[in-house]
Structure formats: structure tokens, C-alpha cells
Design a protein around this motif. Structure first.
Motif, PDB file in Angstrom:
ATOM      1  N   CYS A   7     -15.269  -0.996 -28.042  1.00  0.00           N
ATOM      2  CA  CYS A   7     -14.222  -0.266 -28.781  1.00  0.00           C
ATOM      3  C   CYS A   7     -14.848   0.249 -30.076  1.00  0.00           C
ATOM      4  CB  CYS A   7     -12.988  -1.155 -29.026  1.00  0.00           C
ATOM      5  SG  CYS A   7     -13.298  -2.610 -30.037  1.00  0.00           S
ATOM      6  N   LEU A   8     -14.038   0.499 -31.097  1.00  0.00           N
ATOM      7  CA  LEU A   8     -14.606   1.048 -32.338  1.00  0.00           C
ATOM      8  C   LEU A   8     -15.161  -0.067 -33.242  1.00  0.00           C
ATOM      9  CD1 LEU A   8     -15.077   3.331 -34.405  1.00  0.00           C
ATOM     10  CD2 LEU A   8     -12.672   3.121 -35.061  1.00  0.00           C
ATOM     11  N   GLY A   9     -14.310  -1.016 -33.580  1.00  0.00           N
ATOM     12  CA  GLY A   9     -14.720  -2.018 -34.564  1.00  0.00           C
ATOM     13  C   GLY A   9     -15.293  -3.294 -33.979  1.00  0.00           C
ATOM     14  N   ASN A  10     -15.079  -3.512 -32.691  1.00  0.00           N
ATOM     15  CA  ASN A  10     -15.434  -4.773 -32.002  1.00  0.00           C
ATOM     16  C   ASN A  10     -14.767  -5.986 -32.664  1.00  0.00           C
ATOM     17  OD1 ASN A  10     -18.427  -6.738 -31.265  1.00  0.00           O
ATOM     18  ND2 ASN A  10     -16.704  -6.349 -29.930  1.00  0.00           N
ATOM     19  N   ILE A  11     -13.547  -5.744 -33.186  1.00  0.00           N
ATOM     20  CA  ILE A  11     -12.793  -6.887 -33.720  1.00  0.00           C
ATOM     21  C   ILE A  11     -11.396  -7.018 -33.097  1.00  0.00           C
ATOM     22  CG2 ILE A  11     -14.011  -7.116 -35.928  1.00  0.00           C
ATOM     23  CD1 ILE A  11     -11.580  -5.588 -37.187  1.00  0.00           C
ATOM     24  N   CYS A  12     -10.864  -5.933 -32.488  1.00  0.00           N
ATOM     25  CA  CYS A  12      -9.504  -6.005 -31.913  1.00  0.00           C
ATOM     26  C   CYS A  12      -9.506  -5.935 -30.386  1.00  0.00           C
ATOM     27  CB  CYS A  12      -8.618  -4.895 -32.470  1.00  0.00           C
ATOM     28  SG  CYS A  12      -8.324  -5.019 -34.244  1.00  0.00           S
ATOM     29  N   ARG A  13      -9.796  -4.753 -29.825  1.00  0.00           N
ATOM     30  CA  ARG A  13      -9.631  -4.552 -28.383  1.00  0.00           C
ATOM     31  C   ARG A  13     -10.761  -5.131 -27.543  1.00  0.00           C
ATOM     32  NH1 ARG A  13      -9.048   1.756 -29.011  1.00  0.00           N
ATOM     33  NH2 ARG A  13     -10.455   1.191 -30.727  1.00  0.00           N
ATOM     34  N   TYR A  42     -18.515  -0.971 -39.105  1.00  0.00           N
ATOM     35  CA  TYR A  42     -17.739  -1.461 -40.264  1.00  0.00           C
ATOM     36  C   TYR A  42     -17.583  -2.974 -40.321  1.00  0.00           C
ATOM     37  CZ  TYR A  42     -16.052   3.168 -38.929  1.00  0.00           C
ATOM     38  OH  TYR A  42     -15.984   4.458 -38.499  1.00  0.00           O
ATOM     39  N   HIS A  43     -17.583  -3.615 -39.173  1.00  0.00           N
ATOM     40  CA  HIS A  43     -17.212  -5.047 -39.159  1.00  0.00           C
ATOM     41  C   HIS A  43     -18.322  -5.944 -38.614  1.00  0.00           C
ATOM     42  CE1 HIS A  43     -13.073  -4.153 -40.265  1.00  0.00           C
ATOM     43  NE2 HIS A  43     -13.165  -3.114 -39.454  1.00  0.00           N
ATOM     44  N   ASP A 117      -5.595   1.781 -30.243  1.00  0.00           N
ATOM     45  CA  ASP A 117      -6.118   0.931 -31.306  1.00  0.00           C
ATOM     46  C   ASP A 117      -4.954   0.222 -32.015  1.00  0.00           C
ATOM     47  OD1 ASP A 117      -7.334  -0.153 -33.472  1.00  0.00           O
ATOM     48  OD2 ASP A 117      -8.214   1.703 -34.206  1.00  0.00           O
ATOM     49  N   PRO A 118      -4.914  -1.105 -31.989  1.00  0.00           N
ATOM     50  CA  PRO A 118      -3.777  -1.812 -32.595  1.00  0.00           C
ATOM     51  C   PRO A 118      -3.981  -2.157 -34.069  1.00  0.00           C
ATOM     52  CG  PRO A 118      -5.156  -3.403 -31.453  1.00  0.00           C
ATOM     53  CD  PRO A 118      -5.844  -2.055 -31.329  1.00  0.00           C
ATOM     54  N   TYR A 119      -5.135  -1.780 -34.622  1.00  0.00           N
ATOM     55  CA  TYR A 119      -5.538  -2.252 -35.954  1.00  0.00           C
ATOM     56  C   TYR A 119      -4.470  -2.033 -37.033  1.00  0.00           C
ATOM     57  CZ  TYR A 119      -8.750  -3.086 -39.884  1.00  0.00           C
ATOM     58  OH  TYR A 119      -9.375  -3.575 -41.012  1.00  0.00           O
TER      59      TYR A 119
HETATM   60  P1  4NP Z   1     -10.998  -2.077 -32.532  1.00  0.00           P
HETATM   61  O1  4NP Z   1      -9.977  -1.825 -33.746  1.00  0.00           O
HETATM   62  O2  4NP Z   1     -11.791  -0.813 -32.362  1.00  0.00           O
HETATM   63  O3  4NP Z   1     -10.089  -2.356 -31.397  1.00  0.00           O
HETATM   64  O4  4NP Z   1     -11.849  -3.259 -32.946  1.00  0.00           O
HETATM   65  C1  4NP Z   1     -10.375  -1.354 -34.997  1.00  0.00           C
HETATM   66  C2  4NP Z   1     -10.790  -2.224 -35.968  1.00  0.00           C
HETATM   67  C3  4NP Z   1     -11.130  -1.740 -37.202  1.00  0.00           C
HETATM   68  C4  4NP Z   1     -11.063  -0.394 -37.465  1.00  0.00           C
HETATM   69  C5  4NP Z   1     -10.651   0.470 -36.503  1.00  0.00           C
HETATM   70  C6  4NP Z   1     -10.321  -0.005 -35.250  1.00  0.00           C
HETATM   71  N1  4NP Z   1     -11.393   0.094 -38.773  1.00  0.00           N
HETATM   72  O5  4NP Z   1     -11.237   1.299 -38.987  1.00  0.00           O
HETATM   73  O6  4NP Z   1     -11.827  -0.671 -39.622  1.00  0.00           O
END
Ligand code: 4NP
Length: 148
Positions: A7-13, A42-43, A117-119
Motif C-alpha cells: 500500500c502507500l504507508g505500509n501501516i494501515c492496509r 513516510y513511516h 485508504d482508511p488513514y
Molecule cells: P496505508 O495508509 O497506505 O494503508 O498504510 C496510509 C498511511 C499513511 C499515509 C497515507 C496512507 N500518510 O499519508 O501518511
């Protein structure tokens, strides 16, 4: 079979998809490997979002040990299948592929659909978890058949 969830951040999905798939694989007694990564940096090094950890925990899956990392071109060699959560992730990963063979490994996790994205919306974690679980079950069946 080596599977990477992106996913984008590798912290949620993707940590949810990683944890759910890993759980299913272990229950099936398969010798498969799953990991996850983000297209953004970012993370890096952070544990999953607390809302993802809490939602997975409700269903008996502990994703807390994971640490976010960024997708790297070497992942094309290490993994057989790379599943991305949305179209932006797809473009980001495919842009790093060096040939058609690498590009062919990249697929939308849910064909013809995206995992939102649920962030920025607490209410999305539960439906996203359910959506990911349903798809992991389908995917496992599909990949098992393909691997026979
Ligand atoms: P993910 O969610 O891609 O599902 O991990 C996000 C987490 C952080 C951000 C965007 C999406 N962010 O912009 O920091």
C-alpha cells in the motif's frame, strides 16, 4: 509461493493483508511466505497504525510486530506475486519494474477494485479489514489451484 502486499504507508492496509494472509497460510499448513511494504517512505520503521492493530486483534490476528518498510526493486526478484491495494500503488510499483516479467508480477489485490485508504477515517478500518479478509480467502483458494 512468495507474496508481497503493498500500500502507500505500509501501516494501515498492507499490514492487515499481510497478517490475514499469513494467518490463513499457517492454518492451511502451507510453506508460503508473505510480507508487506509501502510505496512511500513516510513511516519506515514504524509499527502498524494502532487502529489497524486493534481491528486485527479483534479477529485474533496480531500484526503489531511488523515494521513499515518501503518497496524496493529487489522485491521483484524476491516475490512471485505483488498485490497492490489501489491504482496509485500500482503505478508506483510498476514504474520500478525493469521488464515485462517484473511488471506481470504486479496485480491489484482486488481485481477491478481498490482498497480505500482508511488513514483519515476511523470508520473505514472495520470495513477495510472485512474487505481484505474476504479477498485473502479468495486469493488463497485461487493461488492454491494455480500452484497445483
Ligand atoms: P496505508 O495508509 O497506505 O494503508 O498504510 C496510509 C498511511 C499513511 C499515509 C497515507 C496512507 N500518510 O499519508 O501518511
Amino acid at each position: 509461493m512468495k507474496i508481497l502486499m503493498v500500500c502507500l504507508g505500509n501501516i494501515c492496509r498492507s499490514p492487515i493483508a499481510h497478517g490475514v494472509m499469513d494467518d490463513l497460510i499457517k492454518k492451511e499448513g502451507l510453506d508460503w511466505e508473505v510480507d508487506s511494504a509501502g510505496t512511500g517512505g513516510y513511516h519506515i520503521g514504524q509499527h502498524p497504525d494502532l487502529r489497524s492493530i486493534a481491528t486485527a486483534k479483534k479477529y485474533g490476528i496480531d500484526i503489531s510486530p511488523h515494521k513499515a518498510r518501503k518497496f524496493i526493486p529487489a522485491d521483484f526478484k524476491r516475490f512471485d506475486q505483488i498485490f497492490v491495494m489501489d491504482n496509485n500503488n500500482y503505478s508506483a510499483v510498476v514504474s520500478l519494474a525493469k521488464d515485462a516479467k517484473e511488471r506481470a508480477k504486479v496485480k491489484l489485490f482486488i481485481p477491478e477494485n481498490q482498497v480505500q485508504d482508511p488513514y483519515f477515517d476511523d470508520a473505514l478500518f472495520e470495513p477495510v479489514f472485512e474487505q481484505i479478509t474476504t479477498q485473502c480467502e479468495k486469493l488463497l483458494k485461487h493461488l492454491k489451484k494455480e500452484n497445483e
